[in-house]
Motif scaffolding. Structure first.
Motif, mmCIF file in Angstrom:
data_model
loop_
_atom_site.group_PDB
_atom_site.id
_atom_site.type_symbol
_atom_site.label_atom_id
_atom_site.label_comp_id
_atom_site.label_asym_id
_atom_site.label_seq_id
_atom_site.Cartn_x
_atom_site.Cartn_y
_atom_site.Cartn_z
ATOM 1 N N LEU A 41 0.856 -1.258 -0.111
ATOM 2 C CA LEU A 41 0.072 -0.037 -0.064
ATOM 3 C C LEU A 41 0.925 1.174 -0.177
ATOM 4 O O LEU A 41 0.385 2.379 0.556
ATOM 5 C CB LEU A 41 -1.024 -0.082 1.171
ATOM 6 N N ARG A 42 1.975 1.082 -0.600
ATOM 7 C CA ARG A 42 2.809 2.521 -0.731
ATOM 8 C C ARG A 42 3.388 2.440 -1.947
ATOM 9 O O ARG A 42 3.332 1.526 -2.902
ATOM 10 C CB ARG A 42 4.457 2.122 -0.020
ATOM 11 N N SER A 43 3.411 3.663 -2.521
ATOM 12 C CA SER A 43 3.951 3.901 -4.131
ATOM 13 C C SER A 43 5.498 4.051 -4.275
ATOM 14 O O SER A 43 5.986 4.307 -3.333
ATOM 15 C CB SER A 43 3.396 5.203 -4.433
ATOM 16 N N PRO A 44 5.945 3.202 -5.207
ATOM 17 C CA PRO A 44 7.289 3.233 -5.246
ATOM 18 C C PRO A 44 7.996 4.621 -5.820
ATOM 19 O O PRO A 44 7.620 5.355 -6.439
ATOM 20 C CB PRO A 44 7.500 2.149 -6.384
ATOM 21 N N VAL A 45 8.985 4.960 -4.913
ATOM 22 C CA VAL A 45 9.767 6.183 -5.347
ATOM 23 C C VAL A 45 10.697 5.771 -6.467
ATOM 24 O O VAL A 45 11.040 4.786 -6.774
ATOM 25 C CB VAL A 45 10.784 6.528 -4.330
ATOM 26 N N GLY A 46 11.143 6.949 -7.402
ATOM 27 C CA GLY A 46 11.975 6.788 -8.344
ATOM 28 C C GLY A 46 11.646 7.482 -9.635
ATOM 29 O O GLY A 46 10.745 8.323 -9.657
ATOM 30 N N VAL A 47 12.461 7.149 -10.626
ATOM 31 C CA VAL A 47 12.135 7.904 -11.928
ATOM 32 C C VAL A 47 11.936 6.686 -12.930
ATOM 33 O O VAL A 47 12.530 5.873 -13.224
ATOM 34 C CB VAL A 47 13.430 8.847 -12.360
ATOM 35 N N TYR A 48 10.593 6.981 -13.551
ATOM 36 C CA TYR A 48 10.212 5.870 -14.348
ATOM 37 C C TYR A 48 9.568 6.513 -16.023
ATOM 38 O O TYR A 48 8.878 7.721 -15.756
ATOM 39 C CB TYR A 48 9.004 5.186 -13.909
ATOM 40 N N GLY A 49 9.970 5.690 -16.962
ATOM 41 C CA GLY A 49 9.390 6.374 -18.248
ATOM 42 C C GLY A 49 7.760 6.324 -18.142
ATOM 43 O O GLY A 49 7.224 5.543 -17.473
ATOM 44 N N LEU A 50 7.189 7.004 -19.084
ATOM 45 C CA LEU A 50 5.787 7.052 -19.370
ATOM 46 C C LEU A 50 5.588 7.019 -20.877
ATOM 47 O O LEU A 50 5.773 7.792 -21.753
ATOM 48 C CB LEU A 50 5.180 8.365 -18.984
ATOM 49 N N THR A 51 5.318 5.722 -21.242
ATOM 50 C CA THR A 51 5.185 5.030 -22.692
ATOM 51 C C THR A 51 4.007 4.757 -23.065
ATOM 52 O O THR A 51 3.692 4.893 -24.395
ATOM 53 C CB THR A 51 6.445 4.179 -22.828
ATOM 54 N N ASP A 52 3.076 4.654 -22.191
ATOM 55 C CA ASP A 52 1.786 3.868 -22.891
ATOM 56 C C ASP A 52 0.514 4.273 -21.841
ATOM 57 O O ASP A 52 0.626 4.656 -20.810
ATOM 58 C CB ASP A 52 1.976 2.232 -22.407
ATOM 59 N N ALA A 53 -0.653 4.295 -22.639
ATOM 60 C CA ALA A 53 -1.635 4.864 -21.916
ATOM 61 C C ALA A 53 -2.983 4.130 -22.183
ATOM 62 O O ALA A 53 -2.814 3.110 -23.181
ATOM 63 C CB ALA A 53 -2.010 6.467 -22.445
ATOM 64 N N GLY A 54 -4.019 4.453 -21.752
ATOM 65 C CA GLY A 54 -5.305 3.490 -22.148
ATOM 66 C C GLY A 54 -6.277 4.032 -21.112
ATOM 67 O O GLY A 54 -6.363 4.993 -20.376
ATOM 68 N N GLY A 55 -7.448 3.559 -21.172
ATOM 69 C CA GLY A 55 -8.648 3.606 -20.357
ATOM 70 C C GLY A 55 -9.819 2.961 -20.686
ATOM 71 O O GLY A 55 -10.028 2.317 -21.799
ATOM 72 N N LEU A 56 -10.782 3.097 -19.732
ATOM 73 C CA LEU A 56 -12.272 2.527 -20.195
ATOM 74 C C LEU A 56 -12.849 3.426 -21.335
ATOM 75 O O LEU A 56 -13.754 2.766 -22.155
ATOM 76 C CB LEU A 56 -13.086 2.618 -18.736
ATOM 77 N N LEU A 57 -12.590 4.777 -21.230
ATOM 78 C CA LEU A 57 -13.211 5.796 -22.295
ATOM 79 C C LEU A 57 -12.328 5.651 -23.732
ATOM 80 O O LEU A 57 -11.371 5.357 -23.708
ATOM 81 C CB LEU A 57 -13.368 7.125 -21.529
ATOM 82 N N ARG A 58 -13.041 6.390 -24.591
ATOM 83 C CA ARG A 58 -12.262 6.558 -25.934
ATOM 84 C C ARG A 58 -11.069 7.342 -25.493
ATOM 85 O O ARG A 58 -11.023 8.279 -24.867
ATOM 86 C CB ARG A 58 -13.325 7.033 -27.037
ATOM 87 N N ASP A 59 -10.257 7.038 -26.511
ATOM 88 C CA ASP A 59 -8.962 8.197 -26.587
ATOM 89 C C ASP A 59 -9.377 9.773 -26.648
ATOM 90 O O ASP A 59 -10.206 10.027 -27.722
ATOM 91 C CB ASP A 59 -8.103 7.811 -27.794
ATOM 92 N N PRO A 60 -9.145 10.572 -25.712
ATOM 93 C CA PRO A 60 -9.328 12.035 -25.651
ATOM 94 C C PRO A 60 -8.436 12.885 -26.630
ATOM 95 O O PRO A 60 -8.479 13.744 -26.368
ATOM 96 C CB PRO A 60 -9.207 12.051 -24.092
ATOM 97 N N GLY A 61 -7.665 11.955 -27.193
ATOM 98 C CA GLY A 61 -6.534 12.739 -28.031
ATOM 99 C C GLY A 61 -5.104 12.372 -27.397
ATOM 100 O O GLY A 61 -4.326 13.604 -27.359
ATOM 101 N N SER A 62 -4.926 11.312 -26.848
ATOM 102 C CA SER A 62 -3.510 11.146 -26.540
ATOM 103 C C SER A 62 -2.418 10.837 -27.515
ATOM 104 O O SER A 62 -2.598 10.470 -28.611
ATOM 105 C CB SER A 62 -3.762 9.716 -25.891
ATOM 106 N N ARG A 63 -1.206 11.401 -27.044
ATOM 107 C CA ARG A 63 -0.195 11.318 -27.966
ATOM 108 C C ARG A 63 0.658 9.968 -27.881
ATOM 109 O O ARG A 63 1.161 9.583 -28.576
ATOM 110 C CB ARG A 63 1.041 12.302 -27.808
#
Length: 251
Positions: A127-149
């Motif tokens: 129940l703790r979030s990991p500290v660090g530096v991490y890449g952000l390469t992928d997205a998604g969701g229940l709803l339709r794409d709102p214009g994600s790059r």
């Protein structure tokens, strides 16, 4: 659909205690527990290291030399998630973008992180979030794409039923998500179940829609802010998240 990527079959999965989400594409004969621990792949730095140092990132307020050193030199977008305290579920998120001379901050957004705060050795269910530096390469969701790059995967697997730690409904929490490259395979759907460090180290750590209470390990901001992130984070600018409590970030 998955944009800019060949579609793959994914199976819906329930909310996991190891993180806020997790998914599905695990090969049936390759359980995570059997995989040896490995050094995190590119974009999944778990601990700042001087080898990745860049003076171009030195202007971000609140980040000390060790944390700054972990930001990849090519990163031109940095999401800073700064926790109020080591054991606090409250944090603030700011998106910094680099121009020719300095890092330019966006708005400060209130956020939640793991219920019990932060960890420099996150394990499933702590129940703790990991500290660090991490890449952000992928997205998604229940709803339709709102214009994600970022490549965006829409799926019913992002449905989030039930209630949170404070009795708040979780429905809509995964309407929009950005996968944080902690213990995951970059370049796959946020629902992908591959865990390079093994299942015991948790996974399914996302930026997602805030539900009004602490998370299992993710970082959450308001829905409008998630939409803004999706429309702003640009894979050509190599976005990363820098996350941890303020004292850790200042090291």
């Amino acid at each position: 659909m998955i944009h800019r990527r060949t579609a793959v079959a994914l199976v819906a999965s329930p909310l996991l205690l190891s993180g806020c989400g997790g998914g599905a594409e695990a090969a049936p004969n390759r359980p995570d527990d059997s995989r040896p621990a490995v050094v995190p792949a590119a974009g999944t730095t778990a601990t700042p290291t001087p080898e990745s140092s860049t003076s171009q990132a030195s202007g971000i307020p609140g980040l000390g030399p060790r944390t700054t050193a972990a930001i990849p030199e090519q990163a031109e977008q940095v999401v800073v998630a700064s926790g109020r305290g080591e054991n606090s579920p409250l944090s603030t998120v700011v998106l910094y973008e680099r121009d020719d001379t300095a890092w330019q901050p966006g708005a400060h957004w209130p956020a939640h992180n793991g219920r019990d705060g932060w960890s420099d050795h996150h394990v499933a269910g702590d129940l703790r979030s990991p500290v660090g530096v991490y890449g952000l390469t992928d997205a998604g969701g229940l709803l339709r794409d709102p214009g994600s790059r970022l490549p965006y995967h829409q799926s019913s697997g992002f449905y989030s039923p039930g209630t949170g730690f404070e009795g708040e409904p979780l429905e809509g929490s995964f309407d929009y998500v950005v996968a944080i490259n902690y213990n995951r395979e970059p370049g796959t759907s946020p629902l992908d179940w591959t865990r390079p460090l093994g299942a015991s180290r948790g996974g399914g750590i996302w930026l997602h829609v805030d539900h009004g209470g602490p998370t299992h390990a993710c970082v959450s901001v308001a829905k409008a802010h998630m939409k803004e992130l999706l429309r702003t984070l640009d894979p050509d600018r190599h976005p990363v998240v820098v996350m941890g409590h303020a004292d850790w970030l200042a090291q």
